[in-house]
Design a protein around this motif. Structure first.
Motif, PDB file in Angstrom:
ATOM      1  N   GLU A 170       0.822  -1.211   0.000  1.00  0.00           N
ATOM      2  CA  GLU A 170       0.000   0.000   0.000  1.00  0.00           C
ATOM      3  C   GLU A 170       0.854   1.259   0.000  1.00  0.00           C
ATOM      4  O   GLU A 170       0.549   2.225  -0.689  1.00  0.00           O
ATOM      5  CB  GLU A 170      -0.940  -0.006   1.209  1.00  0.00           C
ATOM      6  N   GLY A 171       1.900   1.256   0.779  1.00  0.00           N
ATOM      7  CA  GLY A 171       2.819   2.392   0.786  1.00  0.00           C
ATOM      8  C   GLY A 171       2.430   3.491   1.748  1.00  0.00           C
ATOM      9  O   GLY A 171       3.225   3.911   2.566  1.00  0.00           O
ATOM     10  N   SER A 172       1.242   3.984   1.680  1.00  0.00           N
ATOM     11  CA  SER A 172       0.790   5.063   2.543  1.00  0.00           C
ATOM     12  C   SER A 172       0.495   4.519   3.941  1.00  0.00           C
ATOM     13  O   SER A 172      -0.232   3.535   4.089  1.00  0.00           O
ATOM     14  CB  SER A 172      -0.469   5.702   1.959  1.00  0.00           C
ATOM     15  N   ALA A 173       1.047   5.158   4.961  1.00  0.00           N
ATOM     16  CA  ALA A 173       0.824   4.705   6.336  1.00  0.00           C
ATOM     17  C   ALA A 173      -0.643   4.821   6.733  1.00  0.00           C
ATOM     18  O   ALA A 173      -1.165   3.978   7.457  1.00  0.00           O
ATOM     19  CB  ALA A 173       1.693   5.511   7.294  1.00  0.00           C
ATOM     20  N   ARG A 174      -1.304   5.846   6.234  1.00  0.00           N
ATOM     21  CA  ARG A 174      -2.711   6.046   6.572  1.00  0.00           C
ATOM     22  C   ARG A 174      -3.582   4.924   6.000  1.00  0.00           C
ATOM     23  O   ARG A 174      -4.530   4.471   6.638  1.00  0.00           O
ATOM     24  CB  ARG A 174      -3.186   7.391   6.046  1.00  0.00           C
ATOM     25  N   ARG A 175      -3.260   4.458   4.822  1.00  0.00           N
ATOM     26  CA  ARG A 175      -4.051   3.394   4.205  1.00  0.00           C
ATOM     27  C   ARG A 175      -3.605   2.015   4.656  1.00  0.00           C
ATOM     28  O   ARG A 175      -4.366   1.050   4.560  1.00  0.00           O
ATOM     29  CB  ARG A 175      -3.964   3.531   2.687  1.00  0.00           C
ATOM     30  N   ALA A 176      -2.379   1.902   5.153  1.00  0.00           N
ATOM     31  CA  ALA A 176      -1.873   0.612   5.618  1.00  0.00           C
ATOM     32  C   ALA A 176      -2.267   0.320   7.063  1.00  0.00           C
ATOM     33  O   ALA A 176      -2.320  -0.839   7.467  1.00  0.00           O
ATOM     34  CB  ALA A 176      -0.361   0.561   5.481  1.00  0.00           C
ATOM     35  N   ALA A 177      -2.556   1.336   7.845  1.00  0.00           N
ATOM     36  CA  ALA A 177      -2.859   1.154   9.271  1.00  0.00           C
ATOM     37  C   ALA A 177      -4.047   0.222   9.515  1.00  0.00           C
ATOM     38  O   ALA A 177      -3.952  -0.668  10.375  1.00  0.00           O
ATOM     39  CB  ALA A 177      -3.084   2.513   9.939  1.00  0.00           C
ATOM     40  N   PRO A 178      -5.161   0.372   8.792  1.00  0.00           N
ATOM     41  CA  PRO A 178      -6.270  -0.571   9.040  1.00  0.00           C
ATOM     42  C   PRO A 178      -5.898  -2.015   8.725  1.00  0.00           C
ATOM     43  O   PRO A 178      -6.336  -2.934   9.415  1.00  0.00           O
ATOM     44  CB  PRO A 178      -7.375  -0.083   8.106  1.00  0.00           C
ATOM     45  N   LEU A 179      -5.068  -2.219   7.712  1.00  0.00           N
ATOM     46  CA  LEU A 179      -4.627  -3.576   7.383  1.00  0.00           C
ATOM     47  C   LEU A 179      -3.780  -4.163   8.502  1.00  0.00           C
ATOM     48  O   LEU A 179      -3.892  -5.346   8.834  1.00  0.00           O
ATOM     49  CB  LEU A 179      -3.840  -3.568   6.070  1.00  0.00           C
ATOM     50  N   LEU A 180      -2.929  -3.334   9.102  1.00  0.00           N
ATOM     51  CA  LEU A 180      -2.099  -3.803  10.203  1.00  0.00           C
ATOM     52  C   LEU A 180      -2.936  -4.120  11.441  1.00  0.00           C
ATOM     53  O   LEU A 180      -2.668  -5.092  12.151  1.00  0.00           O
ATOM     54  CB  LEU A 180      -1.026  -2.772  10.533  1.00  0.00           C
TER      55      LEU A 180
END
Length: 102
Positions: free
Chosen positions: A58-68
């Motif tokens: 995803e690259g973007s921390a904002r968009r990756a946070a829910p996945l994490l």
């Protein structure tokens, strides 16, 4: 290919390999207890690795946070669900006594 893409591909390959091995083990292993041993790595390792690969890609921390967050919940949930299923199976088979609620 940049480093992020390679890292995501390695994580995805590892996660899918764990999930495929778990599916194969579910087909081969006899009995519910052996199958629970095959299910545990799929839920506590395979699915979180796939979600981690998606977060890295995803690259973007904002968009990756829910996945994490989902990866952590699936990993913890899988580790907690397998013993509970084993206990319920043992109670259903009469191997351990049931505890009736008060």
């Amino acid at each position: 290919m940049d480093a992020r893409t390679v890292c995501a591909a390695v994580l995805l390959t590892a996660g899918v390999a764990v999930l495929l091995l778990a599916v194969l083990a579910l087909q081969v292993l006899p009995g519910p207890y052996a199958r629970l041993h095959a299910l545990s790595p799929a839920t506590s390792l395979g699915a979180p690795l796939v979600l981690l690969a998606l977060a890295v890609a995803e690259g973007s921390a904002r968009r990756a946070a829910p996945l994490l967050v989902v990866a952590v919940l699936v990993g913890v949930g899988g580790a907690l669900t397998a013993p509970a299923l084993g206990r319920c199976t043992a109670q259903h088979e009469g191997r351990i006594p049931r505890k009736d609620p008060p």
